[in-house]
Design an enzyme around this catalytic site. Sequence first.
Site, mmCIF file in Angstrom:
data_model
loop_
_atom_site.group_PDB
_atom_site.id
_atom_site.type_symbol
_atom_site.label_atom_id
_atom_site.label_comp_id
_atom_site.label_asym_id
_atom_site.label_seq_id
_atom_site.Cartn_x
_atom_site.Cartn_y
_atom_site.Cartn_z
ATOM 1 N N CYS A 324 -1.962 4.059 2.089
ATOM 2 C CA CYS A 324 -1.493 3.126 2.911
ATOM 3 C C CYS A 324 0.253 3.101 3.211
ATOM 4 O O CYS A 324 0.414 2.761 4.299
ATOM 5 C CB CYS A 324 -1.837 1.635 2.322
ATOM 6 S SG CYS A 324 -1.193 1.502 0.643
ATOM 7 N N HIS A 374 -0.875 -2.737 -1.692
ATOM 8 C CA HIS A 374 -1.220 -2.615 -0.283
ATOM 9 C C HIS A 374 -0.367 -2.791 0.889
ATOM 10 O O HIS A 374 0.109 -3.990 0.780
ATOM 11 C CB HIS A 374 -2.899 -2.795 -0.189
ATOM 12 C CG HIS A 374 -3.496 -1.976 1.000
ATOM 13 N ND1 HIS A 374 -3.882 -0.762 0.829
ATOM 14 C CD2 HIS A 374 -3.926 -2.460 2.184
ATOM 15 C CE1 HIS A 374 -4.382 -0.221 1.837
ATOM 16 N NE2 HIS A 374 -4.359 -1.352 2.856
ATOM 17 N N HIS A 386 -4.636 0.117 9.224
ATOM 18 C CA HIS A 386 -3.904 0.691 7.814
ATOM 19 C C HIS A 386 -5.098 1.661 7.300
ATOM 20 O O HIS A 386 -6.038 1.876 7.877
ATOM 21 C CB HIS A 386 -4.056 -0.437 6.895
ATOM 22 C CG HIS A 386 -5.594 -1.205 6.591
ATOM 23 N ND1 HIS A 386 -6.048 -1.439 5.284
ATOM 24 C CD2 HIS A 386 -6.294 -1.557 7.575
ATOM 25 C CE1 HIS A 386 -7.216 -2.045 5.299
ATOM 26 N NE2 HIS A 386 -7.276 -2.137 6.601
#
Length: 411
Positions: A324, A374, A386
């Site tokens: 990520c 994240h 993402h």
Amino acid sequence: MKRINRLRYIGVVAGMGLAVVLLGNGAYANQKERDVHDESTEAENTEADLGVEIVDFNDSEPSSENGRAAGAGRDIELENIEFENDDAQNPENDETGSTDVQDIEAQSIEEPDTMQEGEPVAQAVAEEEMPQTHWGYTNLGIAHVENHLNIRQEPSEDGKLVGKLPKDAACEILGIENGWAHIKSGKVEGYCSTDYLYTGSEAIRRGQEVASMIAIVNTQTLKVREEPNTDSVVITLIPQEEELEVVEVMDNGWVKFLLDDEEAYVSGEFVDVEERLEKAVTLTELLYGQGVSNVRVDLVQYAKQFIGNPYVWGGTSLTNGADCSGFTLSIYKKYNVSLPHHAASQAQLGTKVSMGEIQPGDLVFYAKNGSINHVAIYIGNGQVVHASSPKTGIKISSVNYRTPACARRYL
């Protein structure tokens, strides 16, 4: 015995003859139905005494046992006739001395059952003629690519790009011509090369290998927990209709799923689990609010080019794999913004903005137990792109697919 049988036959014939004469003269035209026990005539008394039933030969089937038709005008050898009803031979065993009419009615009632036997067969034939569906598709196609398959507006390499079909994602094949398939998947309809599609039986076999279980949230807000019990810590909240990647449906009624690259749990009572194949992702240009700079529009379009590419823990390659923070790091690098390879560290930089103020290109962060774990890029229309998990790679999700912790601006 033969004598008795002959007398019975004579009595039957005489009774029938008398009935025919009386009916012909209208003697019974207005006579009401009488009780079977009413023995008002000599002929009826004789019939009861002998235990003989008057049979209407016009309604009964002719007997061919002796090669003769009953009532055909020939002598009948009564000694060769066998009574099927034992009570007919022994009138004392039956109070009325006649065959139960219900037996005859029961035989006629059974006939419709025989006629209905063909109905299930016809239904089965009709079902066979109906096109079979697999995961909701009648003519299944599956992307046979390493990363993603481009979907174009026209059947040409020069056609405008309108969507992407990720690896092993499914589509409905509407037609094939000159090596191009006209397909529809999700909200995307367009054309792709048949060289990169599983079709027919190959598509079905591939679908059986790659289909995954999806849990769809059926309550307004669903709590996600670290462990499969209500005493466990709540990690985040997920909104209604969000789709979760199921790892396991547990015996205790809980569902284990992937929350990005980590396992988490929700109660099975509040999700609907089904088997599904991935769908195409639309690349229709997003409409942005007034004041959005061209660089933000360009950054979002650039980031979307890598949808479907793999997730790799610790990776920073937009083509070969990134996690990520590696994904956001590499996207921003093109626009001369340097970010660390760590989601929590990226959340310390830039300018904090509220979720009501975010613009395309801002980063949205998510947390577990209060710690950032994240990050995603906001692309407008309530969506983010993402690097989600090893299972899905780089994808688009709702910005609220889990509860956002904060948002930061760098442009």
